[in-house]
Design an enzyme around this catalytic site. Structure first.
Site, PDB file in Angstrom:
ATOM      1  N   LYS A   1     -62.903  17.476  21.058  1.00 16.31           N
ATOM      2  CA  LYS A   1     -61.920  16.469  21.486  1.00 16.31           C
ATOM      3  C   LYS A   1     -61.400  15.734  20.260  1.00 16.31           C
ATOM      4  O   LYS A   1     -62.073  15.664  19.242  1.00 16.31           O
ATOM      5  CB  LYS A   1     -62.609  15.427  22.394  1.00 16.31           C
ATOM      6  CG  LYS A   1     -63.070  15.947  23.728  1.00 16.31           C
ATOM      7  CD  LYS A   1     -63.792  14.817  24.487  1.00 16.31           C
ATOM      8  CE  LYS A   1     -64.304  15.291  25.832  1.00 16.31           C
ATOM      9  NZ  LYS A   1     -63.256  15.678  26.785  1.00 16.31           N
TER      10      LYS A   1
ATOM     11  N   ARG B   1     -68.155  22.021  34.745  1.00 16.98           N
ATOM     12  CA  ARG B   1     -68.187  23.039  35.804  1.00 16.98           C
ATOM     13  C   ARG B   1     -69.224  24.110  35.509  1.00 16.98           C
ATOM     14  O   ARG B   1     -69.747  24.745  36.413  1.00 16.98           O
ATOM     15  CB  ARG B   1     -66.775  23.608  36.018  1.00 16.98           C
ATOM     16  CG  ARG B   1     -66.086  24.059  34.782  1.00 16.98           C
ATOM     17  CD  ARG B   1     -64.551  24.073  34.894  1.00 16.98           C
ATOM     18  NE  ARG B   1     -63.960  22.800  34.469  1.00 16.98           N
ATOM     19  CZ  ARG B   1     -62.653  22.579  34.359  1.00 16.98           C
ATOM     20  NH1 ARG B   1     -61.789  23.530  34.652  1.00 16.98           N
ATOM     21  NH2 ARG B   1     -62.203  21.410  33.963  1.00 16.98           N
TER      22      ARG B   1
HETATM   23  N1  BES Z   1     -65.818  14.888  30.727  1.00 14.26           N
HETATM   24  C1  BES Z   1     -64.509  15.396  30.668  1.00 14.26           C
HETATM   25  C2  BES Z   1     -63.581  14.798  31.728  1.00 14.26           C
HETATM   26  C3  BES Z   1     -63.244  13.349  31.542  1.00 14.26           C
HETATM   27  C4  BES Z   1     -62.123  12.980  30.839  1.00 14.26           C
HETATM   28  C5  BES Z   1     -64.029  12.363  32.093  1.00 14.26           C
HETATM   29  C6  BES Z   1     -61.812  11.647  30.688  1.00 14.26           C
HETATM   30  C7  BES Z   1     -63.724  11.030  31.945  1.00 14.26           C
HETATM   31  C8  BES Z   1     -62.611  10.659  31.238  1.00 14.26           C
HETATM   32  C9  BES Z   1     -64.509  16.918  30.856  1.00 14.26           C
HETATM   33  O1  BES Z   1     -65.662  17.567  30.429  1.00 14.26           O
HETATM   34  C10 BES Z   1     -63.401  17.435  30.020  1.00 14.26           C
HETATM   35  O2  BES Z   1     -63.517  17.404  28.831  1.00 14.26           O
HETATM   36  N2  BES Z   1     -62.329  17.867  30.664  1.00 14.26           N
HETATM   37  C11 BES Z   1     -61.201  18.348  29.966  1.00 14.26           C
HETATM   38  C12 BES Z   1     -61.048  19.796  30.316  1.00 14.26           C
HETATM   39  C13 BES Z   1     -59.967  20.529  29.600  1.00 14.26           C
HETATM   40  C14 BES Z   1     -59.912  20.282  28.121  1.00 14.26           C
HETATM   41  C15 BES Z   1     -60.203  22.005  29.791  1.00 14.26           C
HETATM   42  C16 BES Z   1     -60.018  17.519  30.415  1.00 14.26           C
HETATM   43  O3  BES Z   1     -59.942  17.178  31.592  1.00 14.26           O
HETATM   44  O4  BES Z   1     -59.203  17.156  29.574  1.00 14.26           O
HETATM   45 MN    MN Z   2     -65.564  18.191  28.405  1.00 12.46          MN
END
Ligand code: BES
Ligand code: MN
Ligand code: ZN
Length: 495
Positions: free
Chosen positions: A278, A352
């Site tokens: 990220k 997931r």
């Molecule tokens: N933990 C995150 C989702 C999340 C985002 C929770 C913001 C709380 C606040 C999840 O594991 C994630 O990283 N999701 C990504 C997936 C994508 C990059 C495939 C997302 O939703 O951006």
């Molecule tokens: Mn994630």
């Protein structure tokens, strides 16, 4: 670290004269001063303040007054239109009252219960909201002068029955478990790796006579939980699968062959995204990517204390999602416990993967119904913001029960679609599924999970938006909210 509130709760049928350090809170409805249940000097003040237009009673507003005639302080709490009041409104108002009282160095707060139907529910929500409101996540602050405690909350109502007392006690138990959950989710990733998370779960289980068992990294691998292992293997902190059981022994009306409900919570103790890392902005919030898992544990903590009549098992697949030379790479394929293979297109779609094994394990343990809770997707925040959780299900009747429990608990959820018409983003050229394929991602993630739930009635709550407050509110500090605990407790209470 946890700081428990030790608020003394009481019920009285009349408001006594206020002394120094005391205040009285009264609920005010938009345009209807006489609904507040207040009388005497309090009612007079409410009426005159409203007549002067100084306070309208709008939802989420409040006004603190120092009234000479009353000696102590008077706190007006806006609840909005009488017809639109729900549990969430009351929880927020009580939370605001408790926080404001403490900030004003009030030691004893009287709370006049509003004159709306179902007294027990109201008493429960007010006690619950007050205890929730007193939460702070500032465990690491060296405060020079901490605020004096709000020591006592006295509910004023015409009925002081045992049933009403039990209702306030229920509110306290639930709120303390929500706060326990929040403390875990606010804890930095550095001090709460999966093993420590499991240790906290075991400590709690011991305190409340729950059974607990944790599968370590070797067992996770040996059992073929390739999703959980794949996510966890990049970190120096090994993954764990926490399993907590509530068997209502000695509780009347429960048999061993009764239904077994499984609550499965995402337990990523920190989500860097892994190799698909990220960007840095707000990454620190990913310390709360185990909020679903913490909520499952918190719910069991309350359910055990309330001695509810339902066999429940909590499963928390926990891992730290890190990049390293040992980490899973985009394009790798994992084999899950259920036997399905998943192509890991994006290592940041890790929730997931760990949940697929959590759901499969719940089925191996013979769960007859499943609810999973997860901070799963940013996509659900785009869709619903932080006001409602996304609710996905393979079973209309079960979906309705969970949705209604969520509403009664003051944690509204919104049903979203899940079905094979949305399957494109999870179709892989080389494996049974892939873990990411573009929009709409919240639905794609839910569809992938549904394959692991199979024909077992299942609800998935995406709490990415509801589990975290970006900014402080009058009833809560910035940080984790404990979302989901109250919904699960309400769901089990209903049965
Ligand atoms: N933990 C995150 C989702 C999340 C985002 C929770 C913001 C709380 C606040 C999840 O594991 C994630 O990283 N999701 C990504 C997936 C994508 C990059 C495939 C997302 O939703 O951006
Ligand atoms: Mn994630
Ligand atoms: Zn995540």
């Amino acid at each position: 670290m946890t700081k428990q509130s030790s608020l003394t709760l009481q019920i009285k049928t009349e408001l006594p004269e206020l002394a120094k350090g005391e205040a009285v809170a009264v609920c005010v409805f938009e345009g209807e001063p006489n609904l507040s249940n207040a009388s005497g000097a309090v009612l007079k003040t409410v009426e005159s303040v409203m007549r002067a237009g100084e306070f309208k009673g709008e939802d989420e507003t409040s006004l603190l007054l120092h009234d000479a005639e009353l000696r102590g302080a008077l706190l007006l709490l806006g609840l909005g239109q009488h017809q639109t009041i729900n549990t969430a409104t009351l929880l927020r108002a009580a939370g605001t009252a408790a926080r404001q009282a403490r900030a004003s160095r009030v030691k004893h707060l009287y709370f006049i219960l509003p004159d709306i139907n179902d007294r027990e529910r109201i008493a429960c929500a007010v006690a619950e909201g007050a205890v929730l409101g007193l939460y702070d996540g500032n465990f690491y602050q060296n405060r020079e002068e901490p605020l004096p405690r709000l020591e006592r909350l006295t509910l004023i109502t015409t009925d002081a029955s045992d049933a009403l007392r039990a209702a306030t006690e229920r509110g306290r138990i639930i709120a303390e478990s929500v706060n326990w959950t929040r403390a875990l989710a606010d804890e930095p990733g550095g001090t709460l790796p999966p093993i420590e998370f499991a240790r906290r779960a075991a400590e709690m289980a011991e305190e409340f006579s729950l059974r607990v068992e944790t599968l370590d990294a070797d067992e996770i691998k040996a059992r073929g939980m390739g999703g959980l292992w794949g996510v966890g293997k990049g970190s120096d902190n090994p993954p764990a699968l926490i399993v907590v059981r509530y068997e209502p022994e000695g509780v009347e009306g429960v048999n061993e062959d009764d239904e077994l409900w499984a609550f499965v919570g995402k337990g990523i103790t920190f989500d860097t995204g892994g190799i698909s890392i990220k960007h840095g902005l707000d990454m620190y919030e990913m310390k709360s990517d185990m909020a679903g898992g913490a909520a499952v544990l918190g719910a069991l903590r309350a359910i055990a204390q309330l001695k509810l009549k339902r066999r429940v098992i909590g499963l928390v697949p926990s891992a730290e999602n890190m990049p390293s030379g040992k980490a899973i790479k985009p394009g790798d394929v994992v084999k899950t416990l259920a036997g399905y293979t998943i192509e890991v297109v994006d290592t940041d779609a890790e929730g997931r993967l760990v949940l697929s094994d959590g759901l499969a394990y719940a089925k191996q343990l013979k769960a007859s119904r499943i609810v999973d809770l997860a901070t799963l997707t940013g996509s659900i925040i785009v869709a619903l913001g932080s006001h409602r959780a996304g609710l996905f299900s393979n079973d209309d009747e079960w979906a309705k029960r969970v949705e209604e429990a969520a509403m009664r608990a003051g944690e509204p959820a919104w049903r979203m679609p899940v079905g094979d018409d949305y399957k494109k983003p999870i179709e892989s050229a080389i494996a049974d599924f892939k873990n990411y394929g573009g929009r709409p991602d919240a639905t794609a993630a839910a569809l992938l999970l549904s394959k692991f739930a199979g024909s077992t009635p299942w609800v998935h709550l995406d709490i990415a938006g509801t589990s975290w407050l970006d900014d402080a509110r009058p009833f809560a500090p910035k940080g984790s909210t404990g979302a989901g605990v109250r919904t699960l407790v309400e769901l089990v209470s209903e049965s």
